[in-house]
Design an enzyme around this catalytic site. Structure first.
Site, short mmCIF file in Angstrom:
data_model
loop_
_atom_site.label_atom_id
_atom_site.label_comp_id
_atom_site.label_asym_id
_atom_site.label_seq_id
_atom_site.Cartn_x
_atom_site.Cartn_y
_atom_site.Cartn_z
N SER A 1 -16.12 7.23 -1.38
CA SER A 1 -16.39 7.58 -2.78
C SER A 1 -17.89 7.60 -3.07
O SER A 1 -18.68 6.92 -2.41
CB SER A 1 -15.73 6.56 -3.71
N1 SAH Z 1 -12.12 3.06 -0.13
C1 SAH Z 1 -12.59 4.00 0.86
C2 SAH Z 1 -12.40 5.44 0.47
C3 SAH Z 1 -10.99 5.79 0.46
S1 SAH Z 1 -10.53 7.48 0.64
C4 SAH Z 1 -14.01 3.77 1.26
O1 SAH Z 1 -14.65 2.86 0.70
O2 SAH Z 1 -14.47 4.46 2.15
C5 SAH Z 1 -8.79 7.19 0.50
C6 SAH Z 1 -8.19 6.57 1.73
O3 SAH Z 1 -6.82 6.28 1.43
C7 SAH Z 1 -8.18 7.49 2.93
O4 SAH Z 1 -8.77 6.85 4.02
C8 SAH Z 1 -6.70 7.77 3.17
O5 SAH Z 1 -6.37 7.94 4.54
C9 SAH Z 1 -6.07 6.51 2.61
N2 SAH Z 1 -4.66 6.63 2.21
C10 SAH Z 1 -4.01 7.69 1.66
N3 SAH Z 1 -2.73 7.38 1.41
C11 SAH Z 1 -2.55 6.08 1.81
C12 SAH Z 1 -1.43 5.20 1.83
N4 SAH Z 1 -0.22 5.56 1.39
N5 SAH Z 1 -1.61 3.95 2.30
C13 SAH Z 1 -2.83 3.54 2.78
N6 SAH Z 1 -3.92 4.34 2.81
C14 SAH Z 1 -3.79 5.61 2.31
#
Ligand code: SAH
Length: 233
Positions: free
Chosen positions: A83
């Site tokens: 993000s």
């Molecule tokens: N918090 C992260 C950014 C997250 S982007 C950071 O600081 O870098 C969103 C993330 O959620 C992605 O890595 C994606 O693979 C994950 N994601 C999507 N659906 C998910 C689910 N059902 N359970 C766990 N992770 C998930």
């Protein structure tokens, strides 16, 4: 904006321990905090201090490291993004960074948001659905000395029943609606923050679970997050 290239190898960090303030990007971070975060109204001094000291450039792939402190989200592979710095600061402030609580994060991604939260809480439990990202985030967090973060590979839709209940829950992937399973894993007096909605129409939603168990819901900023995968998708 051209930034000095930041390329400390993680191996060196693993040998020298947690990163001190003597890293390559202090000036870039000062500017990021001043212009992007304070400049947009974030005032919590702990959040500002942590954004100032957490080495974001070490959580992103080498190809985008030189632009790690710019004012936008960045690709981290597998079709997902870390993000924008402002959004990380905003969500951390909204979550209410009182010291002590146990936090659950859904969507570890790079591990950066978990690292920020780890500096405010006793323990961060974080779940990532992409195995490669879970592995690399775990390695990065370990190399940087964050001992109070546990990364689990899996679908976070059901939360983490074995570790529940949590004082705080943060979703960094957007479901169409907040899963009831996650609200159930929130302690009374706890708070959940999530981007909710379909791509193009997402909004940050804050849920407070009162002492009587009643749910209060507030809608905040419009946002753009990676959609949350559910089930076999
Ligand atoms: N918090 C992260 C950014 C997250 S982007 C950071 O600081 O870098 C969103 C993330 O959620 C992605 O890595 C994606 O693979 C994950 N994601 C999507 N659906 C998910 C689910 N059902 N359970 C766990 N992770 C998930």
């Amino acid at each position: 904006m051209a930034l000095r290239r930041c390329s400390w190898p993680l191996l060196a960090l693993a040998l020298t321990g947690p990163l001190s303030a003597e890293d390559c990007c202090i000036a870039e971070r000062q500017r990021m905090v001043r212009e992007q975060i304070q400049g947009r109204g974030i005032t919590n001094s702990e959040v500002l201090r942590i954004m100032q000291t957490t080495p974001r450039h070490l959580f992103v792939p080498a190809q985008v490291r030189s632009i790690a402190y710019e004012d936008h989200a960045l690709p981290i592979g597998y079709g997902v993004t870390i993000s924008q710095p402002y959004i990380v600061a905003l969500m951390t402030e909204l979550l209410g960074p009182a010291r002590g609580p146990r936090v659950l994060e859904i969507g570890t991604g790079s591990g950066y948001q978990a690292a920020v939260l780890a500096q405010l809480t006793s323990h961060v439990y974080t779940i990532e659905i992409v195995p490669e990202l879970a592995k690399s985030a775990r390695e990065t967090l370990r190399a940087l000395g964050y001992r109070n973060v546990t990364v689990r590979e899996g679908d976070g839709y059901q939360g983490w029943p074995g570790q529940a209940p949590f004082d705080r829950i943060i979703l960094t992937a957007a479901p169409p609606d907040i899963p009831q399973e996650l609200i159930a894993e929130l302690k009374t007096g706890g708070r959940l923050l999530a981007p909710v909605g379909l791509v193009g129409t997402q909004r940050l939603v804050l849920i407070d679970k009162g002492a009587d168990g009643r749910i209060r819901r507030q809608e905040k900023e419009d946002v753009a997050f990676v959609p949350m995968k559910t089930g076999a998708k």
